[in-house]
Design a protein around this motif. Structure first.
Motif, PDB file in Angstrom:
ATOM      1  N   PRO A   1      -8.381   3.498  -8.969  1.00 54.41           N
ATOM      2  CA  PRO A   1      -8.336   3.153  -7.542  1.00 54.41           C
ATOM      3  C   PRO A   1      -8.550   1.679  -7.229  1.00 54.41           C
ATOM      4  N   LEU A   2      -7.651   0.848  -7.746  1.00 56.69           N
ATOM      5  CA  LEU A   2      -7.653  -0.579  -7.423  1.00 56.69           C
ATOM      6  C   LEU A   2      -6.312  -0.921  -6.789  1.00 56.69           C
ATOM      7  N   SER A   3      -6.342  -1.373  -5.543  1.00 56.95           N
ATOM      8  CA  SER A   3      -5.104  -1.660  -4.839  1.00 56.95           C
ATOM      9  C   SER A   3      -4.641  -3.091  -5.123  1.00 56.95           C
ATOM     10  N   PHE A   4      -3.380  -3.203  -5.522  1.00 53.94           N
ATOM     11  CA  PHE A   4      -2.769  -4.512  -5.748  1.00 53.94           C
ATOM     12  C   PHE A   4      -1.863  -4.901  -4.588  1.00 53.94           C
ATOM     13  N   GLY A   5      -1.787  -4.036  -3.596  1.00 48.88           N
ATOM     14  CA  GLY A   5      -0.953  -4.306  -2.442  1.00 48.88           C
ATOM     15  C   GLY A   5      -0.759  -3.034  -1.648  1.00 48.88           C
ATOM     16  N   ASN A   6       0.091  -3.096  -0.641  1.00 46.24           N
ATOM     17  CA  ASN A   6       0.344  -1.939   0.212  1.00 46.24           C
ATOM     18  C   ASN A   6       1.809  -1.929   0.601  1.00 46.24           C
ATOM     19  N   ILE A   7       2.431  -0.760   0.547  1.00 47.82           N
ATOM     20  CA  ILE A   7       3.866  -0.677   0.823  1.00 47.82           C
ATOM     21  C   ILE A   7       4.216  -1.077   2.243  1.00 47.82           C
ATOM     22  N   HIS A   8       3.225  -1.052   3.145  1.00 46.77           N
ATOM     23  CA  HIS A   8       3.481  -1.442   4.527  1.00 46.77           C
ATOM     24  C   HIS A   8       3.571  -2.964   4.673  1.00 46.77           C
TER      25      HIS A   8
END
Length: 381
Positions: A338-345
Motif C-alpha cells: 500500500p504505497l501510492s506512486f500516483g493516482n489515475i485521476h
C-alpha cells in the motif's frame, strides 16, 4: 501417450519455441539455426513451462494457466514480446489488477484493502481509461477485483471493453451472487478466467475467515455455475499457518469440482493482516507446502500453480510485472503493497510506471512487506 500437436510459443525464420503434451505434461522444444545462441537467454522462461501440467488442452489451443492468454493467440504473442523485452531490461505491467469497488458483503479478517469510512468505487469512465492506458503499455492480463466485483453495476460492460487481441480478462470473487444466469452473462461479456477464493476447506473455517455465514456455499456454487457456463475456473487459496494442514483437502475439493487450476499464494502482512507478523508461515509450513506441490505434480487433478515458488525463482513481481489500482484511484506496485506512486485521476499511468521503475527498491527481491527494514521505513509496524 504423446500428442504430436505442436503449440507454438514463438517462431520466426531463425528460431522457434513450441510445446508438446506427453502424458498430460508440457514438454518444451526449440529449433532453428539461432536456437543454440538464443536458448540460454530464454531458459528461465522455458523452465516455468517444462514438465508442468497445463490447465486445459484443446485441439488447437493450449491453456497453460488460467493466469495467461491461450497459446496461440495474439494476446500471448504480446506476452512473449514483453518477455523478450524483459531479457533486454525493459519491463511492462503484464498483470494489472483493478479494484473497481470496495463494496463487499463479506468482512474478511485478512482483507488487503484499508478500512475506509466511505466505500469507494471507480467510475466506468475511469476504469475504461485505465484499461486503455495499460493496454498501450503492453499489459496482457487485466483482472477485476474488489471488494466484491460482482456487486459493481456495469461489470460486464467493463469486461467486454477489453480488446481480446491485446489481453485476457480475469476476476477475483468470493462467489456471492454468482448464479447460473450471471455466470452465462460473464461468459458472454468475454470473461476469460474466474478465480474463486477459498480460505479453508471446511464450511465453518471459510465462513469464519470471510466474516459471513454462507460464503463457503456461495463459493462452491459459483465454481459449479461458472464451469457449467464454460468459463475457465481457478480456485485461489491464500495459505497461512491457519490452513497449511488443509492442502490435500483443498486439492480434493478442486479435483471433485473439476476446476482447471488451483493457485496458492502465501499470506502477506498487509491490510487488516498488517500487524499479524506472528501469523506468517514458518520454515515447517513452507516444507509442508513444498512436499504438497511435489506430490500433486504426478496426480491427475487440476493444475497446481504455486505462486510462492514462482516468486522465489523469479523475484517479487511488484512494480516489475504487476500494477494495482485501488477504488480511490491510487496506483500501487501490487495489491499487497500500500504505497501510492500516483493516482489515475491526476497522473498518466505510463508516467507512474516509469517512476516506479526508477526506484531501485523494486528490483525483484523478496516480498517487501515481509522485510522488517522496509516496514520500519514506511511505518507499517
Amino acid at each position: 501417450m504423446v500428442n504430436d500437436k505442436r503449440y507454438y510459443f514463438y517462431k520466426n525464420p531463425f528460431y522457434k519455441v513450441y510445446a508438446t503434451i506427453e502424458d498430460g505434461i508440457v514438454r518444451m522444444h526449440t529449433s532453428g539455426v539461432a536456437s543454440r545462441a538464443i536458448k540460454p537467454l530464454t531458459s528461465e522462461m522455458l523452465d516455468l513451462f517444462e514438465g508442468q501440467r497445463p490447465a486445459l488442452v484443446k485441439e488447437n489451443e493450449l491453456v497453460f494457466s488460467t493466469w495467461m492468454p491461450p497459446i496461440p493467440s495474439k494476446a500471448f504473442d504480446r506476452l512473449v514480446s514483453s518477455q523478450m523485452g524483459y531479457i533486454r531490461g525493459k519491463m511492462v505491467p503484464e498483470q494489472v489488477t483493478i479494484s473497481i469497488t470496495e463494496d463487499c458483503p463479506n468482512n474478511c479478517i485478512h482483507c488487503a484493502l484499508p478500512d475506509t469510512l466511505n466505500r469507494s468505487s471507480l467510475s466506468a469512465e475511469d476504469v475504461k481509461s485505465t484499461i486503455d492506458q495499460v493496454l498501450d503499455m503492453g499489459s496482457t492480463f487485466i483482472v477485476f477485483d474488489g471488494g466484491e466485483p460482482l456487486v459493481y453495476e456495469g461489470l460486464e460492460e467493463l469486461i467486454s471493453y477489453v480488446d481480446r487481441d491485446l489481453a485476457t480478462t480475469g476476476m477475483f470473487t468470493s462467489g456471492v451472487g454468482l448464479t447460473k444466469e450471471r455466470a452465462i452473462s460473464l461468459k458472454e461479456a468475454g470473461l476469460d478466467m474466474l478465480s474463486v477464493s477459498l480460505d479453508s476447506s471446511t464450511e465453518k473455517g471459510h465462513d469464519t475467515m470471510r466474516g459471513r455465514v454462507g460464503v463457503f456455499k456461495d463459493a462452491i456454487g459459483a465454481v459449479k455455475n461458472s464451469l457449467d457456463a464454460g468459463l475457465l475456473v481457478n480456485i485461489y487459496v491464500v495459505i497461512s499457518p491457519r490452513n497449511i494442514d488443509e492442502l490435500d483437502d483443498f486439492y480434493k475439493i478442486a479435483t471433485d469440482l473439476g476446476v482447471h487450476e488451483i493457485s496458492f499464494f502465501e499470506i502477506v502482512p498487509t491490510g487488516r493482516w498488517m500487524n499479524r507478523l506472528d501469523e506468517m508461515m514458518s520454515a515447517e509450513d513452507h516444507r509442508k507446502f513444498d512436499d504438497f506441490v511435489k506430490r500433486t505434480g504426478n496426480m491427475d487433478g487440476p493444475k497446481v500453480f504455486p505462486i510462492p515458488h514462482v516468486l522465489k525463482k523469479m523475484g517479487c513481481f511488484a512494480g516489475r510485472k504487476w500494477l494495482h489500482i485501488t477504488p480511490e484511484g491510487d496506483i500501487f506496485p501490487c495489491s499487497c503493497l500500500p504505497l501510492s506512486f500516483g493516482n489515475i485521476h491526476d497522473d498518466k499511468l505510463s508516467d507512474v510506471w516509469r517512476k516506479i521503475r526508477k526506484d531501485s527498491t523494486y528490483n525483484g527481491g523478496t516480498c517487501l512487506m515481509r522485510d522488517s527494514n522496509f516496514r520500519k521505513l514506511h511505518n507499517f509496524d
